[in-house]
Design a protein around this motif. Structure first.
Motif, PDB file in Angstrom:
ATOM      1  N   SER A  54       0.814  -1.218   0.000  1.00  0.00           N
ATOM      2  CA  SER A  54       0.000   0.000   0.000  1.00  0.00           C
ATOM      3  C   SER A  54       0.843   1.262   0.000  1.00  0.00           C
ATOM      4  O   SER A  54       0.347   2.357  -0.256  1.00  0.00           O
ATOM      5  CB  SER A  54      -0.896   0.028   1.242  1.00  0.00           C
ATOM      6  N   GLY A  55       2.106   1.099   0.323  1.00  0.00           N
ATOM      7  CA  GLY A  55       2.984   2.262   0.458  1.00  0.00           C
ATOM      8  C   GLY A  55       2.945   2.873   1.847  1.00  0.00           C
ATOM      9  O   GLY A  55       3.665   3.833   2.121  1.00  0.00           O
ATOM     10  N   GLY A  56       2.136   2.321   2.716  1.00  0.00           N
ATOM     11  CA  GLY A  56       1.970   2.911   4.031  1.00  0.00           C
ATOM     12  C   GLY A  56       3.055   2.582   5.032  1.00  0.00           C
ATOM     13  O   GLY A  56       3.140   3.194   6.094  1.00  0.00           O
ATOM     14  N   SER A  57       3.890   1.614   4.713  1.00  0.00           N
ATOM     15  CA  SER A  57       4.955   1.205   5.621  1.00  0.00           C
ATOM     16  C   SER A  57       6.268   1.123   4.869  1.00  0.00           C
ATOM     17  O   SER A  57       6.329   0.564   3.771  1.00  0.00           O
ATOM     18  CB  SER A  57       4.632  -0.158   6.231  1.00  0.00           C
ATOM     19  N   THR A  58       7.291   1.717   5.462  1.00  0.00           N
ATOM     20  CA  THR A  58       8.633   1.658   4.873  1.00  0.00           C
ATOM     21  C   THR A  58       9.653   1.340   5.961  1.00  0.00           C
ATOM     22  O   THR A  58       9.426   1.610   7.142  1.00  0.00           O
ATOM     23  CB  THR A  58       9.022   2.980   4.198  1.00  0.00           C
ATOM     24  N   ASN A  59      10.772   0.793   5.550  1.00  0.00           N
ATOM     25  CA  ASN A  59      11.890   0.543   6.454  1.00  0.00           C
ATOM     26  C   ASN A  59      13.189   0.846   5.729  1.00  0.00           C
ATOM     27  O   ASN A  59      13.262   0.718   4.498  1.00  0.00           O
ATOM     28  CB  ASN A  59      11.898  -0.916   6.935  1.00  0.00           C
ATOM     29  N   TYR A  60      14.195   1.218   6.507  1.00  0.00           N
ATOM     30  CA  TYR A  60      15.495   1.563   5.934  1.00  0.00           C
ATOM     31  C   TYR A  60      16.616   0.963   6.761  1.00  0.00           C
ATOM     32  O   TYR A  60      16.524   0.866   7.992  1.00  0.00           O
ATOM     33  CB  TYR A  60      15.683   3.081   5.894  1.00  0.00           C
ATOM     34  N   ALA A  61      17.685   0.608   6.092  1.00  0.00           N
ATOM     35  CA  ALA A  61      18.902   0.247   6.794  1.00  0.00           C
ATOM     36  C   ALA A  61      19.462   1.493   7.472  1.00  0.00           C
ATOM     37  O   ALA A  61      19.311   2.607   6.966  1.00  0.00           O
ATOM     38  CB  ALA A  61      19.922  -0.326   5.818  1.00  0.00           C
ATOM     39  N   ASP A  62      20.117   1.300   8.609  1.00  0.00           N
ATOM     40  CA  ASP A  62      20.672   2.448   9.339  1.00  0.00           C
ATOM     41  C   ASP A  62      21.642   3.243   8.479  1.00  0.00           C
ATOM     42  O   ASP A  62      21.733   4.465   8.607  1.00  0.00           O
ATOM     43  CB  ASP A  62      21.379   1.957  10.603  1.00  0.00           C
ATOM     44  N   SER A  63      22.336   2.554   7.591  1.00  0.00           N
ATOM     45  CA  SER A  63      23.360   3.206   6.783  1.00  0.00           C
ATOM     46  C   SER A  63      22.790   4.190   5.767  1.00  0.00           C
ATOM     47  O   SER A  63      23.530   5.032   5.239  1.00  0.00           O
ATOM     48  CB  SER A  63      24.202   2.160   6.060  1.00  0.00           C
ATOM     49  N   VAL A  64      21.483   4.116   5.484  1.00  0.00           N
ATOM     50  CA  VAL A  64      20.901   4.992   4.473  1.00  0.00           C
ATOM     51  C   VAL A  64      19.797   5.886   5.029  1.00  0.00           C
ATOM     52  O   VAL A  64      19.257   6.730   4.293  1.00  0.00           O
ATOM     53  CB  VAL A  64      20.364   4.191   3.268  1.00  0.00           C
ATOM     54  N   LYS A  65      19.446   5.717   6.284  1.00  0.00           N
ATOM     55  CA  LYS A  65      18.382   6.527   6.879  1.00  0.00           C
ATOM     56  C   LYS A  65      18.707   8.007   6.775  1.00  0.00           C
ATOM     57  O   LYS A  65      19.820   8.434   7.053  1.00  0.00           O
ATOM     58  CB  LYS A  65      18.183   6.147   8.350  1.00  0.00           C
ATOM     59  N   GLY A  66      17.707   8.771   6.359  1.00  0.00           N
ATOM     60  CA  GLY A  66      17.893  10.206   6.212  1.00  0.00           C
ATOM     61  C   GLY A  66      18.480  10.613   4.879  1.00  0.00           C
ATOM     62  O   GLY A  66      18.511  11.808   4.555  1.00  0.00           O
ATOM     63  N   ARG A  67      18.955   9.643   4.103  1.00  0.00           N
ATOM     64  CA  ARG A  67      19.536   9.948   2.792  1.00  0.00           C
ATOM     65  C   ARG A  67      18.732   9.338   1.646  1.00  0.00           C
ATOM     66  O   ARG A  67      18.637   9.937   0.568  1.00  0.00           O
ATOM     67  CB  ARG A  67      20.978   9.435   2.713  1.00  0.00           C
ATOM     68  N   PHE A  68      18.187   8.159   1.857  1.00  0.00           N
ATOM     69  CA  PHE A  68      17.428   7.450   0.826  1.00  0.00           C
ATOM     70  C   PHE A  68      15.937   7.494   1.154  1.00  0.00           C
ATOM     71  O   PHE A  68      15.547   7.450   2.323  1.00  0.00           O
ATOM     72  CB  PHE A  68      17.861   5.983   0.738  1.00  0.00           C
ATOM     73  N   THR A  69      15.125   7.553   0.118  1.00  0.00           N
ATOM     74  CA  THR A  69      13.673   7.524   0.281  1.00  0.00           C
ATOM     75  C   THR A  69      13.073   6.556  -0.727  1.00  0.00           C
ATOM     76  O   THR A  69      13.322   6.681  -1.925  1.00  0.00           O
ATOM     77  CB  THR A  69      13.059   8.904   0.078  1.00  0.00           C
ATOM     78  N   ILE A  70      12.282   5.635  -0.234  1.00  0.00           N
ATOM     79  CA  ILE A  70      11.595   4.685  -1.103  1.00  0.00           C
ATOM     80  C   ILE A  70      10.153   5.144  -1.288  1.00  0.00           C
ATOM     81  O   ILE A  70       9.532   5.684  -0.351  1.00  0.00           O
ATOM     82  CB  ILE A  70      11.647   3.248  -0.524  1.00  0.00           C
ATOM     83  N   SER A  71       9.638   4.969  -2.491  1.00  0.00           N
ATOM     84  CA  SER A  71       8.251   5.329  -2.770  1.00  0.00           C
ATOM     85  C   SER A  71       7.740   4.440  -3.889  1.00  0.00           C
ATOM     86  O   SER A  71       8.511   3.731  -4.536  1.00  0.00           O
ATOM     87  CB  SER A  71       8.135   6.807  -3.164  1.00  0.00           C
TER      88      SER A  71
END
Length: 125
Positions: A54-71
Motif C-alpha cells: 500500500s505504500g503505508g509502511s517503509t523501512n530503511y537500513a541504518d546506513s541509508v536513513k535520512g539519505r534514501f527515500t523509497i516510494s
C-alpha cells in the motif's frame, strides 16, 4: 511470473543524487511488498529499504536513513529509490525484489521470490 527491471544507476560524485526505478512487466506490483538490496564487490548482499504494497509502511537500513527515500506509484507499476547525499560506500549493484504482501508492513528480513537483474551505482570523484 513477475519480472522486475531496475534502471537509473550510473556514476555519480559524492554528495550527488540518483533515483533508481523498479518496473514490473507481465503483472502488477500493486499486491507486492518491494525491497531494495545492494551488493558491493567482495561483500554480502544487504537490505537497503522496503515498502509495503500500500505504500503505508517503509523501512530503511541504518546506513541509508535520512539519505534514501523509497516510494511507489502503483498506477505506473513502479517503485523508486531516491538516493541523496551519496557516499563512496554506496557503490554497489542495486537490486529490487518482490514478494506477496505481509499485510502488516514490510521487512528486509524475509524471503523475496522475485528479483531484478540489478543496476550498477558507482559513487566516485
Amino acid at each position: 511470473q513477475l519480472q522486475l527491471v531496475e534502471s537509473g544507476g550510473g556514476l555519480m560524485q559524492p554528495g550527488g543524487s540518483l533515483r533508481l526505478s523498479c518496473a514490473a512487466s507481465r503483472s502488477t506490483l500493486r499486491y507486492y511488498d518491494i525491497g531494495w538490496f545492494r551488493q558491493a564487490p567482495g561483500k554480502e548482499r544487504e537490505g537497503v529499504s522496503c515498502i509495503s504494497s500500500s505504500g503505508g509502511s517503509t523501512n530503511y537500513a541504518d546506513s541509508v536513513k535520512g539519505r534514501f527515500t523509497i516510494s511507489r506509484d502503483n498506477a505506473k507499476n513502479t517503485v523508486y529509490l531516491q538516493m541523496n547525499s551519496l557516499k563512496p560506500e554506496d557503490t554497489a549493484v542495486y537490486y529490487c525484489a518482490a514478494d506477496g504482501s505481509l499485510g502488516t508492513g514490510c521487512s528486509l528480513n524475509r524471503h523475496y521470490a522475485f528479483w531484478g537483474q540489478g543496476t550498477q551505482v558507482t559513487v566516485s570523484s
